[in-house]
Motif scaffolding. Structure first.
Motif, PDB file in Angstrom:
ATOM      1  N   ALA A  78     -40.141  21.936 -36.879  1.00 31.68           N
ATOM      2  CA  ALA A  78     -39.158  22.083 -35.804  1.00 31.68           C
ATOM      3  C   ALA A  78     -39.841  22.063 -34.435  1.00 31.68           C
ATOM      4  N   PRO A  79     -39.161  21.555 -33.399  1.00 33.77           N
ATOM      5  CA  PRO A  79     -39.703  21.650 -32.036  1.00 33.77           C
ATOM      6  C   PRO A  79     -39.973  23.102 -31.668  1.00 33.77           C
ATOM      7  N   GLU A  80     -41.033  23.326 -30.919  1.00 32.78           N
ATOM      8  CA  GLU A  80     -41.437  24.702 -30.629  1.00 32.78           C
ATOM      9  C   GLU A  80     -40.349  25.480 -29.904  1.00 32.78           C
ATOM     10  N   GLY A  81     -39.713  24.871 -28.917  1.00 31.58           N
ATOM     11  CA  GLY A  81     -38.682  25.581 -28.167  1.00 31.58           C
ATOM     12  C   GLY A  81     -37.537  26.023 -29.049  1.00 31.58           C
ATOM     13  N   ALA A  82     -37.104  25.156 -29.940  1.00 37.14           N
ATOM     14  CA  ALA A  82     -36.008  25.494 -30.838  1.00 37.14           C
ATOM     15  C   ALA A  82     -36.431  26.595 -31.809  1.00 37.14           C
ATOM     16  N   GLY A  83     -37.662  26.498 -32.316  1.00 39.70           N
ATOM     17  CA  GLY A  83     -38.132  27.510 -33.253  1.00 39.70           C
ATOM     18  C   GLY A  83     -38.207  28.891 -32.622  1.00 39.70           C
ATOM     19  N   ARG A  84     -38.722  28.949 -31.424  1.00 42.84           N
ATOM     20  CA  ARG A  84     -38.803  30.250 -30.745  1.00 42.84           C
ATOM     21  C   ARG A  84     -37.416  30.819 -30.479  1.00 42.84           C
ATOM     22  N   ALA A  85     -36.466  29.954 -30.131  1.00 40.08           N
ATOM     23  CA  ALA A  85     -35.100  30.419 -29.870  1.00 40.08           C
ATOM     24  C   ALA A  85     -34.471  31.006 -31.126  1.00 40.08           C
ATOM     25  N   VAL A  86     -34.724  30.382 -32.270  1.00 40.53           N
ATOM     26  CA  VAL A  86     -34.169  30.883 -33.527  1.00 40.53           C
ATOM     27  C   VAL A  86     -34.716  32.275 -33.828  1.00 40.53           C
ATOM     28  N   PHE A  87     -36.006  32.475 -33.683  1.00 40.66           N
ATOM     29  CA  PHE A  87     -36.600  33.771 -33.999  1.00 40.66           C
ATOM     30  C   PHE A  87     -36.189  34.827 -32.972  1.00 40.66           C
ATOM     31  N   ARG A  88     -35.974  34.419 -31.748  1.00 42.39           N
ATOM     32  CA  ARG A  88     -35.452  35.363 -30.749  1.00 42.39           C
ATOM     33  C   ARG A  88     -34.043  35.796 -31.130  1.00 42.39           C
ATOM     34  N   HIS A  89     -33.251  34.850 -31.635  1.00 40.15           N
ATOM     35  CA  HIS A  89     -31.891  35.181 -32.079  1.00 40.15           C
ATOM     36  C   HIS A  89     -31.925  36.153 -33.253  1.00 40.15           C
ATOM     37  N   ILE A  90     -32.858  35.950 -34.178  1.00 44.32           N
ATOM     38  CA  ILE A  90     -32.993  36.861 -35.317  1.00 44.32           C
ATOM     39  C   ILE A  90     -33.326  38.264 -34.828  1.00 44.32           C
TER      40      ILE A  90
END
Length: 318
Positions: free
Chosen positions: A20-32
């Motif tokens: 996954a693109p880094e920005g999208a991955g970080r956003a997902v984990f921030r949401h978690i």
């Protein structure tokens, strides 16, 4: 989550995060992180229970909640980066690291004197291990044996791919302790997380004005081998990883071996205490570490077990 599901989830995480693109991955984990924080789940409650000792009774509930939200985001950032770290190249890891004190540590190793790097659960300790190996210093560490075995083997292989020798933490295994001692006497680097008593064999020290239980292993190894005991603190600063290798803690004097280990461990914890106070949001301690909490949790567990026994007066009561 059962063992098989956990193993599959981690396997999917390692595969998906790297693609996954880094920005999208970080956003997902921030949401978690935010979802766990809003739900005020057991992990968030455990983090707040520990942070309350740090901020003290004068801090409002709103202030504590704001700190725990930052803490959960930092914790999930660690997990995101753990999954992605094998895909990060050398230049990325070294270029985004700000550090101090590594020259002293590396000189000890070059001179043939072993080093025990003792870390609290702060920032990203997997990154710190990868960073020091990329600088040319291999290390040995221990890992708690996870279940199922396939998950433990995945974690071990992952850390080995970063250049680490990983030994099993088996509640004071003689073989593990002997191997660590051999590595230190040979002038090697051993890295140990040292702010949580996992197996109930820890010693009691003062942390933020309250009794807490931590492992005696780092101080005992320093006493046994003559290796340098060096605390390490880790924290985040925007996109950067920060690593501070503190001055060596000499083994303390004392009338007995136990007394020397206790006094040395207390000095180590004092360094941890200062580092955590400076960067409380990056202390990833969701489990009980203070003695009072450990005893309360044990009492609750005993109560549940007794209530579940067939002979209990409450068994089967609606």
């Amino acid at each position: 989550m059962d063992e098989r599901t956990a193993a599959l989830a981690y396997a999917a995480g390692w595969a998906a995060v790297r693609r996954a693109p880094e920005g999208a991955g970080r956003a997902v984990f921030r949401h978690i992180a935010d979802r766990s924080w809003r739900a005020h789940d057991s992990g968030t409650r455990g983090l707040e229970r520990n942070l309350r000792r740090l901020v003290g009774p004068a801090a409002t509930d709103a202030e504590l909640r704001a700190l725990s939200r930052a803490g959960m985001r930092s914790y999930m950032r660690y997990f995101y980066e753990m999954f992605r770290l094998p895909a990060m190249d050398r230049e990325y890891i070294l270029g985004r690291t700000r550090s101090s004190g590594e020259e002293v540590l590396e000189k000890h190793v070059r001179d043939g004197r072993g080093v025990i790097a003792a870390l609290p659960h702060m920032g990203n300790w997997d990154h710190a291990g990868a960073w020091i190996t990329l600088r040319g210093t291999p290390l040995t560490t221990v890992a708690q044996r996870l279940r199922p075995e396939s998950l433990y083997q995945r974690f071990t292989s992952y850390r080995a791919s970063l250049g680490m020798e990983v030994l099993p933490l088996t509640g004071g295994s003689t073989d593990t302790v002997r191997t660590l001692s051999r590595r230190l006497r040979a002038g090697g680097l051993v890295c140990l997380l040292a702010d949580r008593d996992i197996h109930g064999a820890g010693i009691e020290v003062d942390l933020f004005g309250e009794p807490a239980r931590v492992p005696p292993g780092p101080a005992a190894l320093a006493l046994n081998t003559g290796a340098a005991l060096m605390p390490v603190s880790l924290w985040y600063d925007g996109p950067y990883w920060n690593i501070r290798i503190h001055d060596e803690i000499p083994v303390a004097d004392g009338a007995t071996r136990s007394e020397r280990i206790l006094r040395t461990t207390q000095q180590l914890v004092r360094v941890f205490e200062g580092a955590i106070a400076e960067h409380p949001e990056d202390w990833h301690m969701l489990q009980p570490v203070f003695s009072r909490d450990i005893e309360e949790d044990r009492a609750r567990l005993r109560g549940r077990e007794e209530a579940a026994e067939p002979g209990s007066p409450d068994h089967g009561r609606v």
